[in-house]
Motif scaffolding. Structure first.
Motif, PDB file in Angstrom:
ATOM      1  N   ALA A  38       7.441   0.608  -8.550  1.00  0.00           N
ATOM      2  CA  ALA A  38       6.197   0.904  -7.841  1.00  0.00           C
ATOM      3  C   ALA A  38       5.761   2.352  -7.969  1.00  0.00           C
ATOM      4  CB  ALA A  38       6.351   0.537  -6.361  1.00  0.00           C
ATOM      5  N   VAL A  39       6.719   3.282  -7.931  1.00  0.00           N
ATOM      6  CA  VAL A  39       6.358   4.698  -8.009  1.00  0.00           C
ATOM      7  C   VAL A  39       5.656   5.017  -9.330  1.00  0.00           C
ATOM      8  CG1 VAL A  39       8.553   5.595  -8.947  1.00  0.00           C
ATOM      9  CG2 VAL A  39       7.155   7.020  -7.427  1.00  0.00           C
ATOM     10  N   HIS A  40       5.928   4.222 -10.366  1.00  0.00           N
ATOM     11  CA  HIS A  40       5.282   4.427 -11.667  1.00  0.00           C
ATOM     12  C   HIS A  40       4.010   3.589 -11.817  1.00  0.00           C
ATOM     13  CE1 HIS A  40       8.557   6.951 -12.908  1.00  0.00           C
ATOM     14  NE2 HIS A  40       9.397   6.033 -12.463  1.00  0.00           N
ATOM     15  N   MET A  41       3.675   2.876 -10.745  1.00  0.00           N
ATOM     16  CA  MET A  41       2.445   2.081 -10.734  1.00  0.00           C
ATOM     17  C   MET A  41       1.447   2.633  -9.723  1.00  0.00           C
ATOM     18  SD  MET A  41       4.248  -1.680 -11.019  1.00  0.00           S
ATOM     19  CE  MET A  41       2.725  -2.590 -10.879  1.00  0.00           C
ATOM     20  N   GLY A  42       1.723   3.843  -9.223  1.00  0.00           N
ATOM     21  CA  GLY A  42       0.798   4.501  -8.320  1.00  0.00           C
ATOM     22  C   GLY A  42       0.974   4.182  -6.851  1.00  0.00           C
ATOM     23  N   ARG A  88       1.264  10.947   5.714  1.00  0.00           N
ATOM     24  CA  ARG A  88       0.829  12.160   4.996  1.00  0.00           C
ATOM     25  C   ARG A  88       0.700  11.873   3.509  1.00  0.00           C
ATOM     26  NH1 ARG A  88       4.493  14.494   8.431  1.00  0.00           N
ATOM     27  NH2 ARG A  88       6.067  14.741   6.788  1.00  0.00           N
ATOM     28  N   GLN A  89       1.622  11.114   2.975  1.00  0.00           N
ATOM     29  CA  GLN A  89       1.600  10.846   1.533  1.00  0.00           C
ATOM     30  C   GLN A  89       0.368  10.042   1.129  1.00  0.00           C
ATOM     31  OE1 GLN A  89       4.888   8.590  -0.100  1.00  0.00           O
ATOM     32  NE2 GLN A  89       4.631   9.521  -2.102  1.00  0.00           N
ATOM     33  N   ILE A  90      -0.066   9.144   1.991  1.00  0.00           N
ATOM     34  CA  ILE A  90      -1.255   8.346   1.639  1.00  0.00           C
ATOM     35  C   ILE A  90      -2.549   8.984   2.118  1.00  0.00           C
ATOM     36  CG2 ILE A  90       0.064   6.192   1.571  1.00  0.00           C
ATOM     37  CD1 ILE A  90      -1.351   5.456   4.250  1.00  0.00           C
ATOM     38  N   GLY A  91      -2.414  10.126   2.789  1.00  0.00           N
ATOM     39  CA  GLY A  91      -3.592  10.844   3.241  1.00  0.00           C
ATOM     40  C   GLY A  91      -4.257  10.257   4.463  1.00  0.00           C
ATOM     41  N   ALA A  92      -3.464   9.592   5.286  1.00  0.00           N
ATOM     42  CA  ALA A  92      -4.043   8.973   6.506  1.00  0.00           C
ATOM     43  C   ALA A  92      -3.709   9.793   7.735  1.00  0.00           C
ATOM     44  CB  ALA A  92      -3.496   7.565   6.676  1.00  0.00           C
ATOM     45  N   GLN A 110       9.872  12.036 -10.182  1.00  0.00           N
ATOM     46  CA  GLN A 110       9.074  10.830 -10.407  1.00  0.00           C
ATOM     47  C   GLN A 110       7.963  10.667  -9.373  1.00  0.00           C
ATOM     48  OE1 GLN A 110      11.525   7.251 -11.309  1.00  0.00           O
ATOM     49  NE2 GLN A 110      13.227   8.693 -11.137  1.00  0.00           N
ATOM     50  N   GLY A 111       7.964  11.499  -8.345  1.00  0.00           N
ATOM     51  CA  GLY A 111       6.927  11.427  -7.324  1.00  0.00           C
ATOM     52  C   GLY A 111       7.374  10.814  -6.011  1.00  0.00           C
ATOM     53  N   ASP A 134       0.833  -1.196   0.000  1.00  0.00           N
ATOM     54  CA  ASP A 134       0.000   0.000   0.000  1.00  0.00           C
ATOM     55  C   ASP A 134       0.874   1.254   0.000  1.00  0.00           C
ATOM     56  OD1 ASP A 134      -2.807  -1.048   0.250  1.00  0.00           O
ATOM     57  OD2 ASP A 134      -1.874  -2.041   1.962  1.00  0.00           O
ATOM     58  N   ALA A 135       2.100   1.110   0.492  1.00  0.00           N
ATOM     59  CA  ALA A 135       3.070   2.208   0.512  1.00  0.00           C
ATOM     60  C   ALA A 135       4.451   1.595   0.712  1.00  0.00           C
ATOM     61  CB  ALA A 135       2.764   3.189   1.641  1.00  0.00           C
ATOM     62  N   MET A 136       5.475   2.375   0.391  1.00  0.00           N
ATOM     63  CA  MET A 136       6.855   1.932   0.563  1.00  0.00           C
ATOM     64  C   MET A 136       7.662   3.029   1.236  1.00  0.00           C
ATOM     65  SD  MET A 136       7.725  -0.055  -2.967  1.00  0.00           S
ATOM     66  CE  MET A 136       6.568  -1.277  -3.580  1.00  0.00           C
ATOM     67  N   LEU A 137       8.569   2.585   2.106  1.00  0.00           N
ATOM     68  CA  LEU A 137       9.493   3.485   2.771  1.00  0.00           C
ATOM     69  C   LEU A 137      10.897   2.930   2.580  1.00  0.00           C
ATOM     70  CD1 LEU A 137      10.334   5.825   4.638  1.00  0.00           C
ATOM     71  CD2 LEU A 137       9.763   4.338   6.589  1.00  0.00           C
ATOM     72  N   VAL A 138      11.725   3.653   1.852  1.00  0.00           N
ATOM     73  CA  VAL A 138      13.118   3.270   1.664  1.00  0.00           C
ATOM     74  C   VAL A 138      13.914   4.022   2.725  1.00  0.00           C
ATOM     75  CG1 VAL A 138      15.068   3.150   0.060  1.00  0.00           C
ATOM     76  CG2 VAL A 138      12.712   2.977  -0.810  1.00  0.00           C
ATOM     77  N   ALA A 139      14.282   3.282   3.788  1.00  0.00           N
ATOM     78  CA  ALA A 139      14.967   3.917   4.913  1.00  0.00           C
ATOM     79  C   ALA A 139      15.664   2.848   5.750  1.00  0.00           C
ATOM     80  CB  ALA A 139      13.970   4.688   5.777  1.00  0.00           C
TER      81      ALA A 139
END
Length: 180
Positions: A108-112, A176-180, A141-142, A77-82
């Motif tokens: 993934a970033v290009h798949m929404g 914040r990025q996913i609006g939650a 790229q977002g 549903d989301a990714m965090l590279v950290a």
């Protein structure tokens, strides 16, 4: 109700030795955490990999799967590279996806899929001209890149504190990025 799946992708930067802290923080934040490590980060955890599998409830990936292998992780549903190392940042910014830890978020970033990244490297590494270019390319790229006052501020060489990596700040940015 199932928890949303967060792919936590860690590179061989100092805080990766504390990736279990990042997993615990993400789980406390309501995520089903799937852990992906660069091959070097996986080697740091090799003797204790079972702890990470038990903590996440999923296999830990550090290599591309073979064509006949099933995908073992739920859809992200989301990714965090950290923590994101300087090497990973620059390879990703140049479009080089030679590890699963770069390949998955770069696709993934290009798949929404919302992708956030928080670097961890010193000021000397950050002074390389490729770093600013790579950050700009990822942002175009977002990808939300959390550097400077809004994320991780690079430290003087040999003076980092990997145990104090700001997992909470990174996870708040994902929310914040996913609006939650």
């Amino acid at each position: 109700m199932t928890k949303p799946a967060l792919y936590l992708i860690a590179c061989a930067a100092g805080p990766a030795q504390y990736i279990d802290d990042g997993v615990r923080a993400a789980r406390a934040d309501g995520w089903d955490v799937c852990l992906i490590l660069t091959p070097s980060a996986a080697s740091w955890w090799e003797p204790r990999m079972g702890e990470l599998v038990e903590l996440t409830g999923h296999p830990v990936r550090s290599r591309y799967k073979l064509p006949w292998e099933e995908d073992v992780l739920p859809k992200a549903d989301a990714m965090l590279v950290a923590p994101m190392s300087c090497t990973t940042l620059n390879k990703w910014g140049a479009g080089i996806a030679d590890t699963v830890a770069i390949g998955i978020p770069s696709e993934a970033v290009h798949m929404g899929v919302p992708v956030t990244a928080m670097p961890y490297f010193n000021q000397a590494q950050g002074a390389q001209p490729a770093v600013a270019r790579s950050i700009a390319v990822l942002r175009e790229q977002g990808v939300i890149v959390l550097d400077g006052p809004d994320g991780y501020e690079s430290h003087p060489p040999k003076r980092g504190n990997p145990g104090a990596f700001p997992w909470g700040k990174a996870l708040a940015a994902v929310r914040r990025q996913i609006g939650a």
